[in-house]
Scaffold this active site. Structure first.
Site, PDB file in Angstrom:
ATOM      1  N   HIS A   1      -9.565   1.541   4.640  1.00 19.74           N
ATOM      2  CA  HIS A   1      -8.326   1.704   5.404  1.00 19.74           C
ATOM      3  C   HIS A   1      -8.558   2.735   6.518  1.00 19.74           C
ATOM      4  O   HIS A   1      -9.323   3.684   6.339  1.00 19.74           O
ATOM      5  CB  HIS A   1      -7.205   2.160   4.459  1.00 19.74           C
ATOM      6  CG  HIS A   1      -5.869   2.110   5.116  1.00 19.74           C
ATOM      7  ND1 HIS A   1      -5.426   3.096   5.968  1.00 19.74           N
ATOM      8  CD2 HIS A   1      -4.898   1.175   5.065  1.00 19.74           C
ATOM      9  CE1 HIS A   1      -4.221   2.763   6.410  1.00 19.74           C
ATOM     10  NE2 HIS A   1      -3.875   1.596   5.880  1.00 19.74           N
TER      11      HIS A   1
ATOM     12  N   ASN B   1       0.864  -1.175   0.000  1.00 16.40           N
ATOM     13  CA  ASN B   1       0.000   0.000   0.000  1.00 16.40           C
ATOM     14  C   ASN B   1       0.906   1.232   0.000  1.00 16.40           C
ATOM     15  O   ASN B   1       1.422   1.623   1.036  1.00 16.40           O
ATOM     16  CB  ASN B   1      -0.892  -0.022   1.262  1.00 16.40           C
ATOM     17  CG  ASN B   1      -1.774   1.201   1.363  1.00 16.40           C
ATOM     18  OD1 ASN B   1      -1.884   1.980   0.415  1.00 16.40           O
ATOM     19  ND2 ASN B   1      -2.407   1.387   2.518  1.00 16.40           N
ATOM     20  N   TRP B   2       1.093   1.799  -1.190  1.00 13.07           N
ATOM     21  CA  TRP B   2       2.005   2.949  -1.293  1.00 13.07           C
ATOM     22  C   TRP B   2       1.390   4.221  -0.715  1.00 13.07           C
ATOM     23  O   TRP B   2       2.063   5.229  -0.583  1.00 13.07           O
ATOM     24  CB  TRP B   2       2.369   3.201  -2.755  1.00 13.07           C
ATOM     25  CG  TRP B   2       3.300   2.193  -3.355  1.00 13.07           C
ATOM     26  CD1 TRP B   2       3.889   1.123  -2.737  1.00 13.07           C
ATOM     27  CD2 TRP B   2       3.773   2.186  -4.705  1.00 13.07           C
ATOM     28  NE1 TRP B   2       4.691   0.457  -3.622  1.00 13.07           N
ATOM     29  CE2 TRP B   2       4.633   1.082  -4.844  1.00 13.07           C
ATOM     30  CE3 TRP B   2       3.547   2.995  -5.816  1.00 13.07           C
ATOM     31  CZ2 TRP B   2       5.279   0.783  -6.046  1.00 13.07           C
ATOM     32  CZ3 TRP B   2       4.177   2.680  -7.010  1.00 13.07           C
ATOM     33  CH2 TRP B   2       5.042   1.593  -7.122  1.00 13.07           C
ATOM     34  N   LYS B   3       0.095   4.193  -0.445  1.00 18.27           N
ATOM     35  CA  LYS B   3      -0.616   5.389   0.040  1.00 18.27           C
ATOM     36  C   LYS B   3      -0.368   6.537  -0.947  1.00 18.27           C
ATOM     37  O   LYS B   3      -0.274   6.288  -2.148  1.00 18.27           O
ATOM     38  CB  LYS B   3      -0.197   5.705   1.471  1.00 18.27           C
ATOM     39  CG  LYS B   3      -0.319   4.461   2.378  1.00 18.27           C
ATOM     40  CD  LYS B   3      -0.119   4.729   3.827  1.00 18.27           C
ATOM     41  CE  LYS B   3      -0.274   3.430   4.625  1.00 18.27           C
ATOM     42  NZ  LYS B   3      -0.161   3.614   6.057  1.00 18.27           N
TER      43      LYS B   3
ATOM     44  N   GLU C   1      -6.240  -4.594  10.910  1.00 23.35           N
ATOM     45  CA  GLU C   1      -5.232  -3.542  11.007  1.00 23.35           C
ATOM     46  C   GLU C   1      -5.457  -2.736  12.283  1.00 23.35           C
ATOM     47  O   GLU C   1      -6.232  -1.768  12.277  1.00 23.35           O
ATOM     48  CB  GLU C   1      -5.335  -2.612   9.797  1.00 23.35           C
ATOM     49  CG  GLU C   1      -4.949  -3.264   8.496  1.00 23.35           C
ATOM     50  CD  GLU C   1      -4.111  -2.319   7.660  1.00 23.35           C
ATOM     51  OE1 GLU C   1      -3.021  -2.709   7.254  1.00 23.35           O
ATOM     52  OE2 GLU C   1      -4.552  -1.185   7.445  1.00 23.35           O
TER      53      GLU C   1
ATOM     54  N   GLY D   1       2.568  -0.971   4.482  1.00 26.11           N
ATOM     55  CA  GLY D   1       2.658   0.432   4.098  1.00 26.11           C
ATOM     56  C   GLY D   1       4.112   0.854   3.912  1.00 26.11           C
ATOM     57  O   GLY D   1       4.704   0.663   2.856  1.00 26.11           O
TER      58      GLY D   1
ATOM     59  N   SER E   1       2.896  -1.922  10.531  1.00 28.27           N
ATOM     60  CA  SER E   1       4.358  -1.939  10.747  1.00 28.27           C
ATOM     61  C   SER E   1       5.008  -3.281  10.415  1.00 28.27           C
ATOM     62  O   SER E   1       5.903  -3.724  11.126  1.00 28.27           O
ATOM     63  CB  SER E   1       4.686  -1.544  12.186  1.00 28.27           C
ATOM     64  OG  SER E   1       4.249  -0.243  12.456  1.00 28.27           O
TER      65      SER E   1
HETATM   66  P1  PGA Z   1       2.450   0.462   7.811  1.00 29.33           P
HETATM   67  O1  PGA Z   1       1.036   0.678   7.127  1.00 29.33           O
HETATM   68  O2  PGA Z   1       3.006  -0.824   7.273  1.00 29.33           O
HETATM   69  O3  PGA Z   1       3.260   1.675   7.387  1.00 29.33           O
HETATM   70  O4  PGA Z   1       2.222   0.417   9.270  1.00 29.33           O
HETATM   71  C1  PGA Z   1       0.157  -0.392   7.011  1.00 29.33           C
HETATM   72  C2  PGA Z   1      -1.133   0.133   6.484  1.00 29.33           C
HETATM   73  O5  PGA Z   1      -1.428   1.319   6.713  1.00 29.33           O
HETATM   74  O6  PGA Z   1      -1.872  -0.590   5.814  1.00 29.33           O
END
Ligand code: PGA
Length: 225
Positions: free
Chosen positions: A95, A12-14, A152, A213, A192
């Site tokens: 999300h 998930n590159w956001k 999540e 992420g 994370s």
């Molecule tokens: P993160 O994000 O791996 O940076 O904690 C995960 C997510 O938001 O899906």
């Protein structure tokens, strides 16, 4: 019920990466060794999807959201109709960042899931523990059976604190979610995930994959999960 043969590893590159950076990421990732037992899905920002899907047919792309609308007068929306031809098989929905910043409710997430499924796209529905029941209540039996869920915990997401869940808590939450969903739904873990902890999650039979992420922004780090 939807079943997953391989563990799903979702990037998930956001809201990150220019098209140049996105191409470089895909070029690098394509040259690296991957675990053949994993199915990788890369979810870039919408504007990059077309170019990446065309240039990297060896990679699989997904979206970070899905419009509940069809084609028409819906300014700013990207309906499934427009994604036609890009071979999108998965979409991240609900999300915690969208629930927080866009005020997305479980009811809206359910409408998006219905739209995605109607277009042959599998929703990956993100939920924290407090949303399990309300989200499941909004989905029909067939929508539940056709979806993947991602547990999540908000506190574990890197940008919201990154406090890792103890594995027992993660497994207990996933069991609770799976029971609410009728017993056999695929459930991913997200929060994370990095190369130090990914195996701890991926070795668990009850965890069907990970949603990643921050670590997914670096193709080498992502390939090492
Ligand atoms: P993160 O994000 O791996 O940076 O904690 C995960 C997510 O938001 O899906």
């Amino acid at each position: 019920m939807r079943t997953l043969t391989n563990k799903l590893i979702v990037a998930n590159w956001k809201a990150n990466k220019t098209i140049t950076e996105a191409r470089e990421w895909c070029e690098t990732f394509s040259t690296l060794d991957h675990n053949a037992a994993y199915e990788y899905v890369i979810c870039p920002p919408f504007p990059h999807l077309s170019a990446l899907a065309e240039h990297f047919p060896n990679l699989q792309f997904g979206t970070q959201d899905f419009s509940p609308y069809g084609a028409g007068a819906y300014t700013g929306e990207v309906p499934g109709y427009i994604l036609d031809g890009l071979h999108i098989r998965y979409t991240i929905l609900g999300h915690s960042e969208r629930r927080k910043y866009q005020g997305e409710t479980s009811a809206l997430v359910a409408r998006k899931a219905a739209a995605a499924l109607a277009d042959g796209v599998t929703p990956i529905i993100c939920v924290d523990r407090s949303e399990f029941q309300t989200q499941i209540d909004q989905l029909s039996r067939s929508e539940i059976e056709s979806s993947i869920f991602a547990y999540e915990p908000v506190h574990a997401i890197s940008t919201f604190g990154g406090h890792e869940d103890p594995l027992e808590t993660t497994l207990a939450a996933i069991e609770e979610l799976r029971e609410l969903a009728g017993g056999r739904a695929p459930v991913l873990y997200g929060g994370s995930v990095d190369k130090e902890n990914s195996l701890m999650y991926l070795q668990q039979e009850d965890i069907n994959g990970v949603l990643v992420g921050k670590t997914s922004l670096d193709p080498r780090a992502f390939a090492q999960l």
